[in-house]
Design an enzyme around this catalytic site. Structure first.
Site, mmCIF file in Angstrom:
data_model
loop_
_atom_site.group_PDB
_atom_site.id
_atom_site.type_symbol
_atom_site.label_atom_id
_atom_site.label_comp_id
_atom_site.label_asym_id
_atom_site.label_seq_id
_atom_site.Cartn_x
_atom_site.Cartn_y
_atom_site.Cartn_z
ATOM 1 N N ASP A 31 0.851 -1.194 0.000
ATOM 2 C CA ASP A 31 0.000 0.000 0.000
ATOM 3 C C ASP A 31 0.886 1.242 0.000
ATOM 4 O O ASP A 31 1.543 1.546 1.004
ATOM 5 C CB ASP A 31 -0.886 -0.038 1.248
ATOM 6 C CG ASP A 31 -2.069 0.905 1.152
ATOM 7 O OD1 ASP A 31 -2.131 1.684 0.186
ATOM 8 O OD2 ASP A 31 -2.929 0.861 2.055
ATOM 9 N N ASP A 32 0.958 1.938 -1.121
ATOM 10 C CA ASP A 32 1.793 3.138 -1.259
ATOM 11 C C ASP A 32 3.294 2.818 -1.235
ATOM 12 O O ASP A 32 4.102 3.659 -0.841
ATOM 13 C CB ASP A 32 1.535 4.188 -0.145
ATOM 14 C CG ASP A 32 0.112 4.716 -0.102
ATOM 15 O OD1 ASP A 32 -0.733 4.267 -0.895
ATOM 16 O OD2 ASP A 32 -0.150 5.588 0.756
ATOM 17 N N ARG A 74 -6.842 -0.191 -6.969
ATOM 18 C CA ARG A 74 -7.216 -1.580 -6.671
ATOM 19 C C ARG A 74 -8.345 -2.041 -7.582
ATOM 20 O O ARG A 74 -8.380 -3.192 -8.028
ATOM 21 C CB ARG A 74 -7.599 -1.709 -5.197
ATOM 22 C CG ARG A 74 -6.353 -1.738 -4.340
ATOM 23 C CD ARG A 74 -6.527 -1.161 -2.970
ATOM 24 N NE ARG A 74 -5.208 -0.798 -2.464
ATOM 25 C CZ ARG A 74 -4.447 -1.597 -1.721
ATOM 26 N NH1 ARG A 74 -4.878 -2.782 -1.361
ATOM 27 N NH2 ARG A 74 -3.247 -1.212 -1.336
ATOM 28 N N LYS A 123 -6.274 -5.276 2.904
ATOM 29 C CA LYS A 123 -7.064 -4.099 2.554
ATOM 30 C C LYS A 123 -7.838 -4.317 1.253
ATOM 31 O O LYS A 123 -7.242 -4.486 0.194
ATOM 32 C CB LYS A 123 -6.108 -2.916 2.419
ATOM 33 C CG LYS A 123 -6.762 -1.623 2.010
ATOM 34 C CD LYS A 123 -5.839 -0.481 2.355
ATOM 35 C CE LYS A 123 -6.177 0.763 1.578
ATOM 36 N NZ LYS A 123 -5.294 1.892 1.931
ATOM 37 N N HIS A 125 -10.946 -2.267 0.123
ATOM 38 C CA HIS A 125 -11.062 -0.873 -0.312
ATOM 39 C C HIS A 125 -11.763 -0.694 -1.656
ATOM 40 O O HIS A 125 -11.550 0.319 -2.338
ATOM 41 C CB HIS A 125 -9.662 -0.232 -0.358
ATOM 42 C CG HIS A 125 -9.652 1.181 0.127
ATOM 43 N ND1 HIS A 125 -8.592 2.029 -0.084
ATOM 44 C CD2 HIS A 125 -10.567 1.905 0.765
ATOM 45 C CE1 HIS A 125 -8.851 3.203 0.430
ATOM 46 N NE2 HIS A 125 -10.053 3.168 0.950
ATOM 47 N N HIS A 181 1.665 2.107 4.226
ATOM 48 C CA HIS A 181 0.808 3.314 4.166
ATOM 49 C C HIS A 181 1.108 4.222 5.357
ATOM 50 O O HIS A 181 1.511 3.750 6.413
ATOM 51 C CB HIS A 181 -0.653 2.868 4.193
ATOM 52 C CG HIS A 181 -1.633 3.930 3.811
ATOM 53 N ND1 HIS A 181 -2.026 4.927 4.686
ATOM 54 C CD2 HIS A 181 -2.307 4.144 2.663
ATOM 55 C CE1 HIS A 181 -2.903 5.710 4.073
ATOM 56 N NE2 HIS A 181 -3.083 5.264 2.846
ATOM 57 N N ASP A 286 0.050 -0.238 -5.166
ATOM 58 C CA ASP A 286 -1.120 0.351 -5.828
ATOM 59 C C ASP A 286 -0.901 1.749 -6.395
ATOM 60 O O ASP A 286 -1.523 2.131 -7.387
ATOM 61 C CB ASP A 286 -2.338 0.345 -4.891
ATOM 62 C CG ASP A 286 -2.100 1.113 -3.601
ATOM 63 O OD1 ASP A 286 -0.934 1.450 -3.281
ATOM 64 O OD2 ASP A 286 -3.088 1.371 -2.882
ATOM 65 N N ASN A 287 -0.022 2.543 -5.753
ATOM 66 C CA ASN A 287 0.168 3.934 -6.207
ATOM 67 C C ASN A 287 1.492 4.465 -5.687
ATOM 68 O O ASN A 287 2.174 3.801 -4.910
ATOM 69 C CB ASN A 287 -0.996 4.824 -5.749
ATOM 70 C CG ASN A 287 -1.299 4.703 -4.278
ATOM 71 O OD1 ASN A 287 -2.328 4.153 -3.888
ATOM 72 N ND2 ASN A 287 -0.408 5.179 -3.434
ATOM 73 N N ARG A 295 1.986 9.916 -4.591
ATOM 74 C CA ARG A 295 0.569 9.535 -4.615
ATOM 75 C C ARG A 295 -0.336 10.726 -4.967
ATOM 76 O O ARG A 295 -0.079 11.843 -4.511
ATOM 77 C CB ARG A 295 0.180 9.000 -3.226
ATOM 78 C CG ARG A 295 -1.208 8.405 -3.178
ATOM 79 C CD ARG A 295 -1.547 7.927 -1.769
ATOM 80 N NE ARG A 295 -1.583 9.044 -0.838
ATOM 81 C CZ ARG A 295 -1.584 8.923 0.496
ATOM 82 N NH1 ARG A 295 -1.540 7.740 1.055
ATOM 83 N NH2 ARG A 295 -1.622 9.983 1.258
HETATM 84 CA CA LIG Z 1 -2.507 3.092 -1.578
#
Ligand SMILES: [Ca+2]
Ligand SMILES: *[C@@H]1O[C@H](CO)[C@@H](O)[C@H](O)[C@H]1NC(C)=O
Ligand SMILES: *[C@@H]1O[C@H](CO)[C@@H](O)[C@H](O)[C@H]1NC(C)=O
Ligand SMILES: *[C@@H]1O[C@H](CO)[C@@H](O)[C@H](O)[C@H]1NC(C)=O
Ligand SMILES: *[C@@H]1O[C@H](CO)[C@@H](O)[C@H](O)[C@H]1NC(C)=O
Ligand SMILES: *[C@@H]1O[C@H](CO)[C@@H](O)[C@H](O)[C@H]1NC(C)=O
Ligand SMILES: *[C@@H]1O[C@H](CO)[C@@H](O)[C@H](O)[C@H]1NC(C)=O
Ligand SMILES: CC(=O)N[C@H]1CO[C@H](CO)[C@@H](O)[C@@H]1O
Length: 515
Positions: A31-32, A74, A123, A125, A181, A286-287, A295
């Site tokens: 995540d990130d 996602r 996660k 989301h 994250h 994801d980003n 991000r």
């Molecule tokens: Ca993320």
């Protein structure tokens, strides 16, 4: 029909590999996360498990997310459709409330129709539930996201539980870490990146499988887009510690092959269940990282992602680095291809056909591919953060169309409270040097078209859109981008100077709004 025939037909319906063995997929998503790993040549951080996985993977050097925001990314990973086509325009949770369209045929849906067992740990989301159904689900929807997304001991046990099922079907397991994250906006008591969660200190709890590794701010490697300040360095050091939880980072145990945490633990579960030789393992994020220009941005710094694809059946290029361009929109086609399931063709609205524009990455596992183009599309992050952008990266050129260039670029709540951004605000207010590559004014106010040549300007510092020498490149990229927007039924295709009128000709009708 005799029983024997029925059995044979059933067997034929099961997705089998070329060798006739069942094939599975394990998708690991940070995540990130960014390029903070040994495999991507960051020598300041210890990531022995990712590095070991890279030895059994093809490592993509030019992989990009199609959108730099969590839920939209996602949703695009799990559908193969950009956010403007699957409907997940922004974040899913709370007041943001974005969802994919009801008729979207997602990867978990297609897989379950093909008799593949699906699981998600961590996660989720995305929504609605009917579009993203999983047979096995431990997510923020029914558990604590810290437990299922950051507590690697809990994650390990859930993976074991999933793999120990008596279910005979092949599987798709999606382990969606919440690490690394930020945490300052939601659980500040655990530190800026939740780096203290489970570290054994008073009030932090304990994660039995994790040996926290501290990093010193002087030793982190600064990406070019992060200010070189004590605040940003301390921020990165905390991020490294959290990445260490996801990876483990205990170099000694990794060398002893008792791979001890996060990614290592999950892979060890796969191995002890005897499934590592039939499972395609994919690792990505994801980003972009939650730093300025990261991000929520469609610059290289916001969209470039780590991507490892490890196939036990394709050992030819293990440990090699591919320069071919990959998009996270390619993951759905790749996984469908692995299971030999045809790509879907259907309609979400009216008669317009939805087709995947991504490609299977499996051919790259055998030989280098000539892929040189990827696309991105962003509308929101938080509901208040409406800043639509479309982008294309073609060879070393990146073109970004900022549809709402007249409004200041929006800042998210989580990034706002980060030490890095607070320090930037403080320094800007006090007119002190920011040690940053941009000014806040430049960051907020962008040109409508931004064209960068990364071969001569790797930090995307010079906008060439109004340089007449690049007029031809600009027109070519604009045309490519527009074609992709039409191909993916982008409702924004005529914006910002026209209105889409599908029953008129031309379909883009002019607004005469001075743009
Ligand atoms: Ca993320
Ligand atoms: C890391 O650096 C080496 C040596 O310069 C290079 O060959 C390799 O491609 C780099 N790896 C990645 C993932 O960029
Ligand atoms: C969460 O939901 C899944 C079904 O999707 C169920 O199997 C699991 O037991 C639930 N977990 C908790 C902690 O309620
Ligand atoms: C992590 O999970 C394990 C196993 O469920 C539990 O014993 C431990 O207390 C958890 N740690 C934290 C910090 O919640
Ligand atoms: C592991 O640690 C040793 C000593 O601290 C160091 O020399 C070595 O380079 C490290 N290896 C990896 C893979 O990080
Ligand atoms: C893994 O599969 C390959 C063929 O793809 C085979 O040669 C090898 O022996 C298998 N290894 C194990 C441990 O099953
Ligand atoms: C920014 O300034 C405020 C007010 O002067 C101060 O409280 C805060 O600690 C500073 N933040 C950083 C990261 O320097
Ligand atoms: C606008 C600007 O200052 N860009 C600089 C960012 O940093 C790189 C080196 O790290 C310079 O080459 C750019 O000129």
């Amino acid at each position: 029909m005799g029983l024997r025939w029925a059995l044979l037909l059933l067997l034929l319906a099961l997705p089998l590999g070329r060798a006739g063995r069942a094939r599975n997929v394990l998708l690991l998503v940070a995540d990130d996360g960014g390029f903070e790993s040994g495999v991507y040549n960051n020598s300041a951080i210890n990531t022995p498990n990712l590095d070991a996985l890279a030895g059994r993977s093809l490592v993509f050097r030019n992989a990009f997310t199609s959108v730099s925001s969590c839920s939209p990314s996602r949703a695009s990973i799990l559908t193969g459709l950009p956010q403007h086509q699957n409907g997940m325009y922004g974040l899913h949770q709370d007041v943001h409330h974005f969802n994919s369209f009801d008729k979207v045929q997602s990867l978990p849906l297609l897989l379950s129709q093909a008799h593949i067992r699906t699981g998600i740990i961590g996660k989720k989301h995305v929504g609605p539930e009917t579009v993203y159904p999983f047979d096995f689900a431990y997510t923020e929807e029914n558990s604590s996201v810290l437990q299922v997304g950051r507590n690697i001991t809990r994650i390990k046990r859930l993976v074991r539980k999933f793999l120990q099922s008596q279910d005979e079907r092949p599987f798709f397991l999606y382990v969606a870490f919440h690490d690394p994250h930020r945490c300052g906006h939601s659980q500040p008591q655990y530190g800026a990146f939740c780096e203290k969660f489970g570290n054994g200190e008073s009030g932090m709890g304990w994660i039995p499988d994790w040996k926290p590794q501290p990093y010193s701010p002087e030793h982190v490697q600064l990406p070019y887009f992060v200010p070189d300040t004590p605040a940003a360095r301390a921020d990165l050091a905390a991020q490294y510690t959290t990445i260490g939880r996801m990876d483990q980072g205990n170099n000694r145990t990794a060398l002893l092959f008792s791979l001890h945490a996060g990614i290592g633990l999950v892979l060890e579960e796969l191995r002890s269940a005897g499934l590592h030789n039939t499972t395609l393992v994919i690792y990505t994020s994801d980003n972009g990282i939650p730093f300025p220009s990261g991000r929520t941005n469609l610059y290289w710094s916001g969209t470039a992602e780590p991507l490892l694809v490890s196939s036990p059946e394709h050992t030819e290029r293990w440990g090699q680095v591919s320069q071919a361009y990959a998009s996270l929109l390619d993951l759905t086609p790749t996984i469908l291809d692995w299971f030999a399931i045809p790509y879907p063709s259907y309609s979400i609205f009216g008669t317009k056909t939805v087709q995947l524009t991504g490609k299977s990455l499996l051919p790259a596992l055998v030989s280098e591919q000539p892929w040189i183009t990827v696309f991105s599309s962003q509308s929101h992050h938080e509901v208040t953060m409406y800043y639509p952008m479309r982008a294309i990266q073609h060879q070393h050129f990146r073109l970004i169309h900022n549809l709402h260039f007249r409004t200041p670029f929006p800042i998210d709540q989580d990034f706002y409270v980060s030490p890095t951004f607070q320090d930037l605000l403080n320094r800007t207010r006090a007119r002190q040097p920011t040690h940053w590559n941009k000014t806040l004014h430049q960051y907020y106010y962008r040109d409508r078209w931004e064209l960068f040549d990364r071969s001569s300007d790797p930090t995307e510092s010079r906008n060439l859109a109004s340089d007449s020498q690049y007029a031809e490149v600009l027109e070519l990229l604009k045309a490519h981008l527009l074609k992709w927007q039409w191909d993916t039924n982008d409702p924004w295709v005529c914006a910002p100077d026209g209105v889409l009128e599908e029953k008129l000709s031309p379909q883009c009708q002019p607004l005469y709004n001075e743009l």
